[in-house]
Design a protein around this motif. Structure first.
Motif, mmCIF file in Angstrom:
data_model
loop_
_atom_site.group_PDB
_atom_site.id
_atom_site.type_symbol
_atom_site.label_atom_id
_atom_site.label_comp_id
_atom_site.label_asym_id
_atom_site.label_seq_id
_atom_site.Cartn_x
_atom_site.Cartn_y
_atom_site.Cartn_z
ATOM 1 N N ALA A 5 9.881 -2.706 8.487
ATOM 2 C CA ALA A 5 10.303 -1.450 9.126
ATOM 3 C C ALA A 5 10.575 -0.342 8.122
ATOM 4 C CB ALA A 5 11.542 -1.682 9.979
ATOM 5 N N THR A 6 11.004 -0.691 6.904
ATOM 6 C CA THR A 6 11.455 0.318 5.950
ATOM 7 C C THR A 6 10.635 0.385 4.669
ATOM 8 O OG1 THR A 6 12.982 -1.195 4.838
ATOM 9 C CG2 THR A 6 13.801 -0.038 6.796
ATOM 10 N N GLY A 7 9.871 -0.663 4.377
ATOM 11 C CA GLY A 7 9.116 -0.701 3.132
ATOM 12 C C GLY A 7 9.924 -1.219 1.960
ATOM 13 N N SER A 8 11.181 -1.584 2.172
ATOM 14 C CA SER A 8 12.021 -2.089 1.082
ATOM 15 C C SER A 8 12.874 -3.240 1.601
ATOM 16 C CB SER A 8 12.920 -0.983 0.517
ATOM 17 O OG SER A 8 13.773 -0.482 1.525
ATOM 18 N N LEU A 9 13.471 -3.994 0.666
ATOM 19 C CA LEU A 9 14.340 -5.113 1.026
ATOM 20 C C LEU A 9 15.697 -4.582 1.486
ATOM 21 C CD1 LEU A 9 13.487 -7.456 -1.971
ATOM 22 C CD2 LEU A 9 12.835 -7.824 0.425
ATOM 23 N N PRO A 10 16.390 -5.331 2.345
ATOM 24 C CA PRO A 10 17.688 -4.840 2.835
ATOM 25 C C PRO A 10 18.817 -4.950 1.822
ATOM 26 C CG PRO A 10 17.187 -6.982 3.784
ATOM 27 C CD PRO A 10 15.969 -6.562 3.010
ATOM 28 N N PHE A 11 18.735 -5.926 0.897
ATOM 29 C CA PHE A 11 19.834 -6.162 -0.040
ATOM 30 C C PHE A 11 19.325 -5.949 -1.464
ATOM 31 C CE2 PHE A 11 20.208 -9.153 3.589
ATOM 32 C CZ PHE A 11 21.193 -8.451 4.272
ATOM 33 N N ILE A 12 19.832 -4.887 -2.104
ATOM 34 C CA ILE A 12 19.304 -4.508 -3.420
ATOM 35 C C ILE A 12 20.456 -4.235 -4.387
ATOM 36 C CG2 ILE A 12 17.836 -2.900 -4.688
ATOM 37 C CD1 ILE A 12 16.421 -2.257 -2.086
ATOM 38 N N PRO A 13 20.695 -5.126 -5.336
ATOM 39 C CA PRO A 13 21.681 -4.839 -6.386
ATOM 40 C C PRO A 13 21.092 -3.885 -7.419
ATOM 41 C CG PRO A 13 20.683 -6.981 -6.739
ATOM 42 C CD PRO A 13 20.100 -6.460 -5.460
ATOM 43 N N PHE A 14 21.940 -3.293 -8.223
ATOM 44 C CA PHE A 14 21.462 -2.408 -9.280
ATOM 45 C C PHE A 14 20.606 -3.218 -10.252
ATOM 46 C CE2 PHE A 14 21.804 -0.418 -13.465
ATOM 47 C CZ PHE A 14 21.428 0.883 -13.156
ATOM 48 N N GLY A 15 19.412 -2.713 -10.528
ATOM 49 C CA GLY A 15 18.496 -3.416 -11.412
ATOM 50 C C GLY A 15 17.523 -4.320 -10.686
ATOM 51 N N SER A 45 0.843 -1.197 0.000
ATOM 52 C CA SER A 45 0.000 0.000 0.000
ATOM 53 C C SER A 45 0.877 1.245 0.000
ATOM 54 C CB SER A 45 -0.909 0.002 1.232
ATOM 55 O OG SER A 45 -1.617 1.217 1.331
ATOM 56 N N PRO A 46 0.537 2.261 -0.814
ATOM 57 C CA PRO A 46 1.362 3.481 -0.861
ATOM 58 C C PRO A 46 1.548 4.148 0.494
ATOM 59 C CG PRO A 46 -0.188 3.462 -2.691
ATOM 60 C CD PRO A 46 -0.565 2.310 -1.804
ATOM 61 N N GLU A 47 0.564 4.016 1.403
ATOM 62 C CA GLU A 47 0.703 4.621 2.735
ATOM 63 C C GLU A 47 1.912 4.063 3.484
ATOM 64 O OE1 GLU A 47 -3.875 4.362 2.219
ATOM 65 O OE2 GLU A 47 -2.071 3.407 1.418
ATOM 66 N N ASN A 48 2.285 2.812 3.159
ATOM 67 C CA ASN A 48 3.385 2.159 3.873
ATOM 68 C C ASN A 48 4.608 1.975 2.987
ATOM 69 O OD1 ASN A 48 1.771 1.801 6.245
ATOM 70 N ND2 ASN A 48 0.740 0.109 5.209
ATOM 71 N N ALA A 49 4.747 2.862 2.011
ATOM 72 C CA ALA A 49 5.881 2.754 1.083
ATOM 73 C C ALA A 49 7.217 2.876 1.799
ATOM 74 C CB ALA A 49 5.773 3.836 0.000
ATOM 75 N N PHE A 50 7.229 3.537 2.964
ATOM 76 C CA PHE A 50 8.480 3.703 3.723
ATOM 77 C C PHE A 50 8.426 2.944 5.044
ATOM 78 C CE2 PHE A 50 8.173 7.323 0.874
ATOM 79 C CZ PHE A 50 9.428 7.332 0.290
ATOM 80 N N GLY A 51 7.597 1.912 5.090
ATOM 81 C CA GLY A 51 7.541 1.071 6.277
ATOM 82 C C GLY A 51 6.304 1.329 7.120
ATOM 83 N N LEU A 52 6.087 0.435 8.069
ATOM 84 C CA LEU A 52 4.913 0.519 8.931
ATOM 85 C C LEU A 52 5.108 1.563 10.024
ATOM 86 C CD1 LEU A 52 4.262 -3.306 9.483
ATOM 87 C CD2 LEU A 52 3.104 -1.794 7.860
#
Length: 631
Positions: A130-140, A15-22
């Motif tokens: 906590a953040t809304g994204s994965l901790p390990f993100i390679p380019f692409g 959900s866009p409301e939680n794009a940066f975490g809960l």
């Protein structure tokens, strides 16, 4: 199991409301439920092997609270703590690196896996929540650059909880803290980050076991939060402590977050001074909320709320019509819009806490002024009454009695003290007027904040953007659009961009700029309050010193008058037996009248000394009342 009507944790995070975490409260619910579920699994010797947000379902309880449940046990199997398994199963973004190497990269290896692989998946899931994204993100992205994904997870330094590659073939960047966009307080982050660092550990020998994981997470969940607003820094803090901790431990926790030493920490709560004894249980701290925190005084420069400008996280639409890309872009922009709304509310709430805290401090200073002024005026009244005795003036005018000259000197000193007290009284009155003027200015500024309509403007833009976003969400499921629908879609993209631009403009010009101006003004007001408080301390010390000295002078004067009275009685007895004395060169008051005058003055001095002693007791009590701290 019962039907979970509210989707999964993944759908909540999507959900866009939680794009940066809960939000913090919701994250703690997730943590509590996941820990309870995993504890149940370990008690029954089961390893899940596919823990991820999509397998954590949400339902709403009878009282409206969220309940999260672990589901999908298709990959689960019975496994004790000391057993291993070799089969591979799970979702690649949440897989332990050893399993990732074999399952995703298809590299042959003979490693066996233990129950701690679930801990890695829990760590990734909690970071995601906590953040809304994965901790390990390679380019692409993780699925497009699998080799780099594996490198990030295996080369991660000890203590790091996230890694990313910002550009193609670029270096790996490590993070040891949660991002600034995270909605969790620093107090909770300080408890959570060490847990993430120790369960996101590649080497199973270094990774925590479940016993330690349960112990540390339970420690967080058993803590209570005390909300503390640092008035000087203009920052709201969440202090996580155990109810059985002492005030001293609470003060040390405050020290870690604010850098204010315990000896310099003084608090107000709802306008009243709070005296916190270090040895007392923290249970005696008043119940606080984010809108009703303890107000902390200290000497510090206002720094205000730290945040990242949401405009930096706004993606751009591609020129052509690409339904999936347009949906993703709209979702990202809308997420930044919700972040701007949260920040706008936080900035307004911060200003409200600044105004309220300053108002309370000035009320305390006004009360100090009234008490000190009452003591000064009472002392001045007694001194003026004594100094106004005309008969004493006539007595002290008798030059041939040496003792009366000493009494005249003491009387002169009392007059000097009376003048000092008069100046102190005038000084305090001027300080009261200055505080009243500052308070009126504060009320005016507070009214202006209450009249602010930026939140409503941002919310209006968000509502319109959300409507367009839902249209894009529906359209992406279709194979294509007709000509008319495509033209409407293009117009929606233009309108969506304009609304986003307007939203960010309101945030910057109406929220951020006003908040920054408010911080500058707040700093100036705090300096005035600090100077006023120090000035009142000096005036209070002067009043106390005058009272103490006046008491000593009065005691000396009373003793001297008693001696004079005794001497006059003796002279009178001798005069009755002796011959009449020769004519004096200057007329003197009759001995009988002089004796009566001395006795009256002696009694008056005793009363005055008693009154001054009472004043000193009042001043001592005032000094024992905690003064407003340095601000």
């Amino acid at each position: 199991m019962e039907y979970c009507s509210s989707g999964s944790l993944l759908s909540v995070l999507e959900s866009p409301e939680n794009a940066f975490g809960l939000p913090e409260d919701e994250f703690l619910v997730v943590l509590r439920c996941v820990v309870a579920g995993m504890n149940h699994l370990r008690e029954n010797g089961i390893v899940h092997r596919d823990i991820k947000p999509g397998n954590i379902m949400r339902l709403v309880g009878e009282e409206g609270q969220s309940i999260y449940k672990l589901t999908d046990f298709g990959a689960a199997r019975e496994l004790d703590d000391d057993e291993k398994f070799v089969s591979v199963y799970g979702t690649e973004e949440y897989l332990h690196p050893d399993m990732y190497e074999r399952a995703v990269l298809r590299k042959p290896q003979q490693k066996a896996f233990g129950v701690t692989v679930d801990l890695w998946s829990i760590g990734v899931t909690l970071y995601h929540a906590a953040t809304g994204s994965l901790p390990f993100i390679p380019f692409g992205g993780p699925r497009r650059n699998k080799e780099i994904m594996y490198r990030i997870t295996t080369e991660k330094p000890a203590g790091a909880i996230a890694g990313a590659q910002r550009r193609e073939n670029g270096p790996l960047e490590w993070s040891y803290t949660l991002p600034i966009t995270c909605q969790l307080s620093l107090g909770l982050q300080s408890q959570l980050v060490p847990i993430l660092a120790n369960i996101l550990e590649v080497e199973q020998a270094k990774c925590w076991g479940f016993d330690q994981f349960f112990a540390e997470t339970s420690d967080i969940l058993q803590r209570v939060v005390v909300h503390v607003f640092s008035l000087s820094q203009a920052v709201l803090h969440h202090i996580y402590i155990h109810a059985h901790n002492t005030i001293a431990i609470f003060q040390e926790a405050v020290h870690k977050q604010t850098s204010v030493a315990p000896r310099h920490q003084e608090y107000l709560f709802e306008g009243h001074l709070c005296v916190l004894e270090p040895s007392v249980s923290a249970q005696h701290i008043a119940h606080t909320t984010a809108s009703s925190p303890l107000t902390l005084f200290s000497t510090a420069i206002p720094k205000g709320l730290a945040f990242r400008d949401p405009a930096l996280d706004v993606p751009k639409f591609v020129p052509k019509v690409d339904l999936q890309a347009d949906y993703n872009t709209a979702k990202g922009v809308l997420g930044a819009g919700y972040q701007a709304l949260r920040l706008a509310r936080a900035l307004l709430d911060g200003q409200e806490l600044m105004f309220r805290g300053l108002h309370w401090v000035m009320e305390v200073l006004q009360a100090t002024c009234r008490r000190t002024l009452e003591v000064a005026r009472t002392s001045l009244l007694y001194l003026s009454s004594s100094l106004g005795t005309e008969r004493f003036s006539s007595v002290t005018g008798t030059p041939e009695i040496q003792e009366l000259k000493a009494a005249a000197e003491l009387r002169s000193r009392l007059r000097t003290l009376a003048e000092v007290l008069s100046r102190c009284s005038q000084n305090i009155t001027e300080t009261q007027e200055s505080l009243s003027s500052l308070n009126r200015e504060l009320v005016k500024s507070r009214d202006q904040v209450h009249e602010d309509r930026s939140i409503q403007q941002i919310q209006c833009c968000l509502d319109k953007m959300n409507f367009i976003y839902k249209q894009f969400k529906k359209s992406r499921m279709r194979p294509g659009l007709g000509y008319n629908e495509e033209q409407i879609h293009k117009l929606d993209k233009v309108n969506f961009s304009h609304l986003a631009k307007r939203l960010l403009q309101v945030f910057q010009e109406e929220c951020v700029q006003k908040y920054q101006a408010s911080l500058v003004t707040h700093g100036k007001r705090m300096r005035v309050v600090h100077e006023t408080r120090n000035h009142l301390r000096l005036v209070g010390c002067s009043v106390a010193a005058c009272n103490t000295e006046a008491q000593g002078v009065q005691e000396s004067l009373s003793k001297l008058l008693e001696e004079l009275s005794h001497q006059l009685l003796q002279d009178r007895a001798k005069g009755a037996q002796a011959s009449p004395p020769p004519m004096a060169p200057y007329p003197s008051p009759p001995r009988k009248d002089l004796l009566l005058h001395m006795q009256e003055l002696c009694e008056g001095m005793k009363l005055l000394a008693s009154d001054l002693l009472d004043n000193n007791r009042i001043i001592e009590r005032l000094n024992r009342v905690p003064a407003p701290p340095d601000v």
